[in-house]
Design a protein around this motif. Structure first.
Motif: not given
Length: 399
Positions: A376-393
């Motif tokens: 994907g584009s940098e913009e699309a990957v950046a959108l996923l990065g800022r919308r998906i929270p960081s959480a430890v499994p």
């Protein structure tokens, strides 16, 4: 070959297969206890034309924490085949049928403990959960004065459940334990239970453990905050007259080594469980994404060879409040070819394993793109990065 749920009368046949496949033998008293708790509707089998059981698995209706929410989860276990019927496609058919059943039951995610990671990766499950194992000398443990107090209690103390829920909700993949799970899987463990209270008398931590041959083994524990964690470690350290070493399993983000004067003790990071998104649309609707300044959207193409309802293009809308939804989709289940509303080209693309790793395994979109697992584009990957929270499994239990 026929795929169906087992009947109560097929218990002995199912146990014989499990004992052979997993190389164990249940003692008579355990055999009868398991018979009383046998739920044939949770067992699925592949049968030949004469009704002989060839392969089987267990599909457990469980719940897990995902981004603080409790979601239905299909737990797969006990996958077994008689050796003369292996490599005949029985397990493939069982796994495909289990995906259909989980989707019908509203279980948008699944988890399992693999005998071999590559085997289940073929079917869309991905490695998501790892755990730390410590073997540590009691002599190097700290004994901080936290101002709280410890008390020995019964293993079925009600306070444990609320403490566990607070602890578990901070991770992705921890079970939301049922009353039966507590009774059969936790309270039945041998040893001693203790409860830690803060200076105000509020219960904030617990531990179930036993000491044998100068080894202290922690069977189960949870804590609501750093003070409770320190209080439990101080309690463990006070067993130094009867235990030289401690065995304990902790989340992968546990910070004990950094907090010790000497961090050189035996530590092992162990790959543990796998997860799978069963229903992309169902999970997106239940997932807690990060909030944003405005509504955003992205067209994601997903490849899934064994769940046709996931194989296609999804126009995902991320609300400003963090709520997600699928605004349009076209999958292999639907006629007319790919597309998502009036959009014909995806912004990003991945297979079901990479999407599972993103949403349930804390593998960041940027890293997956670098590894070639997300396009994907940098913009699309950046959108996923800022919308998906960081959480430890993490998962403290086993099934």
């Amino acid at each position: 070959m026929r795929i169906r749920q087992l009947t109560a009368e097929e218990y002995d046949e199912r146990i014989a297969l499990s004992e052979f496949a997993f190389q164990f033998k249940l003692p008579p008293e355990r055999l009868e206890e398991d018979r009383r708790h046998f739920r044939p509707e949770e067992h699925w089998g592949a049968f030949d034309e004469n009704g002989k059981l060839l392969s089987a698995l267990i599909l457990l209706p469980l719940h897990i924490y995902v981004q603080g929410r409790v979601l239905p989860m299909g737990g797969l276990a006990g996958v077994a085949t008689w050796p003369e019927h292996r490599r005949g496609g029985n397990v493939t058919k069982l796994l495909v049928r289990s995906l259909e059943e989980m989707r019908a039951q509203g279980q948008s995610v699944s988890m399992l403990h693999p005998f071999a990671f590559p085997f289940y990766r073929k079917y869309g499950w991905e490695f998501t959960v790892e755990r730390k194992r410590y073997e540590i000398e009691t002599s190097i443990l700290p004994r901080p004065d936290t101002g709280g107090r410890i008390e020995r209690v019964a293993k079925d103390a009600e306070e444990f459940k609320e403490i566990y829920a607070r602890f578990a909700s901070g991770y992705v993949g921890m079970l939301a334990r049922s009353e039966e799970w507590w009774r059969r899987k936790v309270e039945s463990k041998s040893g001693t239970a203790a409860l830690w209270r803060d200076a105000g008398g509020n219960p904030q931590g617990y531990i179930l453990y036993e000491v044998q041959n100068r080894l202290l083994s922690v069977h189960d524990w949870a804590y609501a905050g750093e003070e409770a964690r320190a209080g439990l470690w101080s309690f463990i350290a006070n067993h130094d007259s009867m235990a030289d070493r401690v065995h304990v399993t902790v989340p992968p983000d546990d910070g004990l080594p950094f907090l010790l004067p000497n961090p050189r003790f035996k530590q092992e990071l162990v790959p543990y469980f796998m997860s799978r998104i069963v229903d992309v649309e169902g999970l997106i609707a239940q997932y807690s994404f990060r909030e944003g300044d405005k509504e955003e959207e992205l067209v994601l193409q997903v490849a899934d060879s064994y769940a046709p309802w996931n194989d296609g293009r999804f126009r995902i809308v991320f609300g400003a409040d963090g709520q997600g939804r699928i605004a349009a989709k076209t999958t292999r289940e639907e006629p007319g070819g790919y597309g998502a509303g009036d959009r014909t080209e995806p912004d990003a693309a991945c297979d079901i394993r990479a999407l599972t790793a993103m949403l349930l395994g804390n593998r960041r979109p940027e890293w997956l793109r670098q590894a070639g697992l997300l396009q994907g584009s940098e913009e699309a990957v950046a959108l996923l990065g800022r919308r998906i929270p960081s959480a430890v499994p993490y998962l403290a239990d086993f099934f």
